[in-house]
Scaffold this active site. Structure first.
Site, PDB file in Angstrom:
ATOM      1  N   ALA A 101     -51.460   5.181  13.708  1.00  0.00           N
ATOM      2  CA  ALA A 101     -52.267   4.225  14.476  1.00  0.00           C
ATOM      3  C   ALA A 101     -51.437   3.045  14.970  1.00  0.00           C
ATOM      4  O   ALA A 101     -51.982   2.106  15.554  1.00  0.00           O
ATOM      5  CB  ALA A 101     -53.405   3.713  13.602  1.00  0.00           C
ATOM      6  N   GLU A 135     -48.578   5.385  -0.919  1.00  0.00           N
ATOM      7  CA  GLU A 135     -47.895   4.760   0.229  1.00  0.00           C
ATOM      8  C   GLU A 135     -47.544   3.310  -0.100  1.00  0.00           C
ATOM      9  O   GLU A 135     -48.461   2.549  -0.447  1.00  0.00           O
ATOM     10  CB  GLU A 135     -48.789   4.819   1.465  1.00  0.00           C
ATOM     11  N   VAL A 182     -51.252  14.097   9.906  1.00  0.00           N
ATOM     12  CA  VAL A 182     -51.430  12.710  10.361  1.00  0.00           C
ATOM     13  C   VAL A 182     -52.835  12.274   9.928  1.00  0.00           C
ATOM     14  O   VAL A 182     -53.422  11.360  10.491  1.00  0.00           O
ATOM     15  CB  VAL A 182     -51.216  12.598  11.888  1.00  0.00           C
ATOM     16  N   ALA A 183     -53.396  12.971   8.921  1.00  0.00           N
ATOM     17  CA  ALA A 183     -54.747  12.611   8.436  1.00  0.00           C
ATOM     18  C   ALA A 183     -54.606  11.751   7.183  1.00  0.00           C
ATOM     19  O   ALA A 183     -54.547  10.514   7.285  1.00  0.00           O
ATOM     20  CB  ALA A 183     -55.569  13.853   8.185  1.00  0.00           C
ATOM     21  N   ARG A 184     -54.505  12.389   6.044  1.00  0.00           N
ATOM     22  CA  ARG A 184     -54.361  11.656   4.783  1.00  0.00           C
ATOM     23  C   ARG A 184     -53.517  12.447   3.805  1.00  0.00           C
ATOM     24  O   ARG A 184     -53.645  13.681   3.735  1.00  0.00           O
ATOM     25  CB  ARG A 184     -55.735  11.409   4.133  1.00  0.00           C
ATOM     26  N   ASP A 197     -63.729  24.288  11.609  1.00  0.00           N
ATOM     27  CA  ASP A 197     -64.489  23.066  11.338  1.00  0.00           C
ATOM     28  C   ASP A 197     -65.950  23.467  11.200  1.00  0.00           C
ATOM     29  O   ASP A 197     -66.592  23.832  12.183  1.00  0.00           O
ATOM     30  CB  ASP A 197     -64.321  22.048  12.474  1.00  0.00           C
ATOM     31  N   HIS A 245     -46.667   6.314   7.839  1.00  0.00           N
ATOM     32  CA  HIS A 245     -48.053   6.087   8.276  1.00  0.00           C
ATOM     33  C   HIS A 245     -48.100   5.288   9.592  1.00  0.00           C
ATOM     34  O   HIS A 245     -48.642   4.178   9.653  1.00  0.00           O
ATOM     35  CB  HIS A 245     -48.847   5.365   7.172  1.00  0.00           C
ATOM     36  N   LEU A 246     -47.541   5.899  10.615  1.00  0.00           N
ATOM     37  CA  LEU A 246     -47.444   5.219  11.921  1.00  0.00           C
ATOM     38  C   LEU A 246     -48.473   5.726  12.927  1.00  0.00           C
ATOM     39  O   LEU A 246     -48.470   5.307  14.076  1.00  0.00           O
ATOM     40  CB  LEU A 246     -46.041   5.444  12.511  1.00  0.00           C
ATOM     41  N   LYS A 275     -62.780  13.845  16.291  1.00  0.00           N
ATOM     42  CA  LYS A 275     -62.276  13.038  17.416  1.00  0.00           C
ATOM     43  C   LYS A 275     -60.779  13.221  17.622  1.00  0.00           C
ATOM     44  O   LYS A 275     -60.330  13.495  18.735  1.00  0.00           O
ATOM     45  CB  LYS A 275     -62.626  11.567  17.181  1.00  0.00           C
ATOM     46  N   VAL A 276     -60.001  13.086  16.532  1.00  0.00           N
ATOM     47  CA  VAL A 276     -58.547  13.240  16.676  1.00  0.00           C
ATOM     48  C   VAL A 276     -58.216  14.707  16.946  1.00  0.00           C
ATOM     49  O   VAL A 276     -57.432  15.021  17.858  1.00  0.00           O
ATOM     50  CB  VAL A 276     -57.802  12.736  15.412  1.00  0.00           C
ATOM     51  N   ASP A 307     -46.934  12.154   8.180  1.00  0.00           N
ATOM     52  CA  ASP A 307     -47.094  10.710   8.432  1.00  0.00           C
ATOM     53  C   ASP A 307     -47.757  10.024   7.243  1.00  0.00           C
ATOM     54  O   ASP A 307     -47.695   8.805   7.124  1.00  0.00           O
ATOM     55  CB  ASP A 307     -47.956  10.525   9.693  1.00  0.00           C
TER      56      ASP A 307
END
Ligand code: NAI
Ligand code: HPV
Length: 576
Positions: A302, A277, A246-248, A186, A299-300, A166-167, A272
């Protein structure tokens, strides 16, 4: 603002408590406002892991974001917990396995923040290309550094995406808008969708790493994606390449990434998310945040007003539904039942639960019967037989069977596991008998158990249907008669003789019990006598069932007095 309460000061801690929901992180009030009329919502931010474990036994629901670690210990301490809601996508901070085995439903918001995450990725893409972080930092220090901060353009450059979900897809579209070439890896992505979006799907990392100017990763953090990129992979990239996360934290091996930046294997990173964290002092993650070639954000991804409203509404709607006995729309550890499907199934779910309770109390309860070892077959007819997901009906059966025997909290997540533990065997049959059906949604429950002598198998049948959101039972073993399974029922098995009703009415009257409804079910002409009936010699057409809906206290004495009445063969008391 949502009211804050502690366990000591809680207004309901003394009397009958409304269900309680703990929110140990900042969650948008839009969704929480839906919950406060029904539940006590405690928004207590900044709990330590120990404090969370101490508090959690009081709560029925827990709503978290990425900061709260919902460990097996937290779940175990949360004896009343029915739902843990993740106001966001990633559930890597929740022990989903432990939740599943405890029957705790985990829900998330699979799409509420994906635009925010994709836009943040593009923000980091441009920030790394144009040195925005350093430029901002130095100008704030009063410096005017232009020649040191010459960037690169992203147009006509190649972006590699790992994880075209999705992202990832949203990032791809935005990157195409910036004039980039997009290639992706993927193993589960649709080649059709990729080509529609103008994205080239490649078979493996090796087919993208040497080519990309920017690399972004959008997979969940799993055992298979942890350290997906290490030293070997960074060495395969261009020296001018920049990587984004920006995943993990952990999908890039952080130590390898630090080395790749220090050694000049790649040119920069936009990060991110981190393995710890906030990053603990002197950790590799902390060194990355301070690195001159890194643009870092806490971690911004979202953290937009819109995304926070979306995820809050998404998960609070589901929490409300679950705590009222309904089903979630996006459970992480339960079969998903779509809203549309839910509306269609819900009356049958209630009916099956009542059929099972009726079975348990009428055939097993008070008769020294054992539930374990029994075999049940749920047969769906008509529209019900075409439902793609009947798991809720299966769960309703297990829940109803166990309701009077166990405190196990049965739901669609753990129903199969609990049935197995209790030795109950359930099978489902989708009948194709659409012709001659009187009702669109019919269900038959067949039970097989050992007879009194512990030997051959006796079969009991309960049949019912739903109509207009109401459930009815039409058949109880050898007897046909329609009644609504609701409230307190007395089921009398008697000889079908004149005067019976008067006699029963008198007994109930003496005990001050009102009769609200009465149905007589007569022998099914097409029946085959049960083994027990044959043994009793009761093959004549003179038996009937009387089903009385009653109001008042029905105790053992009432049942005993009824049993002694003339012509009564058996009496059971059923509370539905
Ligand atoms: N930084 C933040 O604030 C936010 C981070 N996220 C994170 O973004 C990530 C992606 O989210 P969604 O796009 O919604 O997930 P998704 O499930 O829609 O997409 C993930 C994709 O990764 C693919 N994938 C899995 N393993 C792979 C592998 N080894 N190689 C290549 N592809 C692989 C899957 O096939 C899937 O298409 C999640 O980790 C989520 O937690 C999401 C929102 C905000
Ligand atoms: O939804 C996700 O996966 C996120 O990473 C967002 O995390 P957050 O809710 O902002 O702590």
């Amino acid at each position: 603002m949502v009211p804050v309460a502690t366990e000591d000061s809680h207004p309901h801690s003394q009397g009958f408590a409304r269900p309680r929901i703990l929110v140990p992180e900042k969650v948008s009030p839009d969704g929480l406002a839906m919950l406060t009329p029904h539940f006590d919502v405690d928004n207590v931010v900044g709990l330590s892991p120990e404090e969370l474990i101490r508090k959690i036994p009081l709560y029925d629901g827990l709503i978290v974001r990425s900061e709260t670690k919902v460990t097996a210990a937290v779940l175990q301490a949360g004896r009343k917990l029915k739902v843990v809601a993740r106001a966001g996508v990633g559930v890597d901070n929740i022990d989903v396995g432990a939740a599943t085995s405890q029957g705790v439903i985990i829900v998330n918001s699979p799409a509420g923040n994906i635009v925010a995450a994709a836009e943040h990725t593009v923000a980091l893409l441009l920030a790394t290309a144009r040195n925005i972080g350093r430029a901002d930092g130095t100008i704030k220090e009063g410096k005017w550094e232009r020649s040191k901060l010459v960037g690169i353009e992203v147009g006509r450059k190649t972006l590699g995406i790992i994880g075209l979900g999705k992202v990832g897809l949203k990032v791809a579209r935005m990157a195409k808008g910036l004039g980039m070439k997009v290639i992706a890896v993927d193993p589960y992505a649709s080649a059709d969708i990729a080509s529609q979006e103008g994205v080239e799907l490649r078979p493996s990392l090796d087919h993208i790493l040497p080519e990309v100017d920017f690399l972004t990763i959008h997979t969940p953090l799993l055992a298979t994606t942890l350290d997906l990129l290490g030293e070997e992979e960074f060495k395969k990239m261009k020296k001018t390449a920049r990587v984004l996360n920006v995943a993990r934290g952990g999908v890039y091996n952080e130590a390898a990434l630090l080395k790749a930046l220090d050694e000049g294997w790649i040119a920069g990173a936009g990060l991110d998310v981190f393995t710890s964290e906030p990053p603990t002092a002197d950790s590799v993650a902390a060194q990355l945040t301070k690195h001159p070639k890194v643009v870092a954000t806490p971690h911004l991804g979202a953290s937009t007003v819109e995304a926070q409203e979306n995820v809050s509404m998404d998960v609070c709607t589901q929490v409300l539904e679950i705590l009222r006995g309904g089903h979630p729309t996006s459970a992480v550890n339960a079969p998903i039942i779509l809203a549309e499907e839910y509306r269609k199934l819900q009356p049958s779910v209630e009916l099956v639960e009542k059929m099972a309770k009726l079975y348990a109390q009428h055939y097993v309860g008070g008769k020294g019967g054992m539930m374990g070892g029994r075999k049940f077959e749920l047969i769906y007819h008509g529209d019900l037989a075409t439902m793609p997901n009947t798991k809720p009906l299966f769960a309703a059966l297990v829940k109803g069977l166990l309701a009077s025997f166990s405190t196990s909290h049965v739901n669609i997540v753990n129903a199969a596991l609990i049935a197995k533990e209790k030795g109950i065997i359930v099978s489902e049959t989708y009948a194709s008998d659409t012709k001659n059906l009187l009702f669109a949604n019919m269900v038959t429950l067949r039970a097989h158990s050992n007879g009194d002598d512990g030997e051959p198998v006796t079969e009991q049948v309960i049949e019912g249907y739903t109509s207009d959101q109401r459930g009815f039972i039409t058949k109880l073993d050898r007897f046909n008669g329609t009644f609504e399974p609701d409230g307190t029922l007395i089921i009398l098995h008697n000889y079908d003789q004149p005067g019976k009703i008067g006699g029963v009415g008198m007994v109930l009257g003496e005990h001050g019990i009102n009769i609200n409804s009465m149905q007589v079910a007569s022998l099914d002409p097409s029946r085959t006598e049960s083994r027990e009936a044959r043994k009793r010699g009761a093959t004549a057409d003179n038996e009937a069932l009387m089903i009385l809906g009653v109001e008042g206290t029905v105790n053992g004495q009432v049942v005993e007095d009824l049993r002694r009445s003339e012509g009564v063969l058996d009496v059971s008391l059923v509370r539905l």
